[in-house]
Design a protein around this motif. Structure first.
Motif, mmCIF file in Angstrom:
data_model
loop_
_atom_site.group_PDB
_atom_site.id
_atom_site.type_symbol
_atom_site.label_atom_id
_atom_site.label_comp_id
_atom_site.label_asym_id
_atom_site.label_seq_id
_atom_site.Cartn_x
_atom_site.Cartn_y
_atom_site.Cartn_z
ATOM 1 N N ALA A 1 -6.274 2.945 4.288
ATOM 2 C CA ALA A 1 -6.304 2.056 5.449
ATOM 3 C C ALA A 1 -5.535 2.678 6.601
ATOM 4 C CB ALA A 1 -5.713 0.692 5.109
ATOM 5 N N ALA A 2 -5.976 2.397 7.812
ATOM 6 C CA ALA A 2 -5.302 2.927 8.998
ATOM 7 C C ALA A 2 -5.373 1.897 10.112
ATOM 8 C CB ALA A 2 -5.948 4.235 9.437
ATOM 9 N N ALA B 1 -11.018 2.341 3.611
ATOM 10 C CA ALA B 1 -11.886 3.026 2.666
ATOM 11 C C ALA B 1 -12.841 2.006 2.056
ATOM 12 C CB ALA B 1 -11.054 3.686 1.574
ATOM 13 N N ASP B 2 -14.021 2.442 1.714
ATOM 14 C CA ASP B 2 -15.028 1.527 1.156
ATOM 15 C C ASP B 2 -14.507 0.819 -0.089
ATOM 16 O OD1 ASP B 2 -17.913 3.623 1.945
ATOM 17 O OD2 ASP B 2 -16.822 2.148 3.139
ATOM 18 N N SER B 3 -13.684 1.497 -0.856
ATOM 19 C CA SER B 3 -13.214 0.945 -2.130
ATOM 20 C C SER B 3 -12.288 -0.248 -1.963
ATOM 21 C CB SER B 3 -12.506 2.032 -2.940
ATOM 22 O OG SER B 3 -11.413 2.552 -2.208
ATOM 23 N N VAL B 4 -11.732 -0.439 -0.760
ATOM 24 C CA VAL B 4 -10.780 -1.531 -0.572
ATOM 25 C C VAL B 4 -11.236 -2.553 0.469
ATOM 26 C CG1 VAL B 4 -8.885 -0.007 -1.235
ATOM 27 C CG2 VAL B 4 -9.398 -0.371 1.189
#
Length: 119
Positions: free
Chosen positions: A49-50, A61-64
């Motif tokens: 994350a940013a 990120a897609d995973s989160v």
């Protein structure tokens, strides 16, 4: 001296929620984009994350996506990461990164905080 100090890591059960914090000192916090990375055992560090300097834009990120939220409080020099519905096997060390938006390549890292997710 620049310091990034992560906190909030813990041993939690799958499905739980957790909030991580990263307190920055020694830099002009509002001039840095902030990110959270994680590194699982045996794997490379990855961006999750940013958030931009003023907090107006975020990236995940897609995973989160849908489970994690990054936010910041420039008055407190702190960036947060709210994690919901933690997955079993999601054990990792979470690192905070500060990236200068004025000087190319200038960034700083914290020492990380461990999140251990049990099933």
């Amino acid at each position: 001296q620049v310091q990034l100090v992560e906190s909030g890591g813990a041993l939690v059960q799958a499905g739980a929620s957790l909030r991580l914090s990263c307190a920055a000192s020694g830099l002009t916090f509002s001039r840095y984009a902030m990110s959270w990375y994680r590194q699982a055992p045996g794997k490379e560090r990855e961006l999750v994350a940013a958030i931009t300097r003023a907090g107006g834009s975020t990236h995940y990120a897609d995973s989160v996506k849908g489970r994690f939220t990054i936010s910041r409080d420039n008055a407190k020099n702190t960036v947060y990461r709210q994690m919901n519905n933690l997955k079993p096997g999601g054990t990792a060390v979470y690192y905070c990164n500060a990236l200068s938006e004025m000087y190319y390549g200038l960034d700083y890292w914290g020492k990380g905080t461990l999140v251990n997710v049990s099933s």
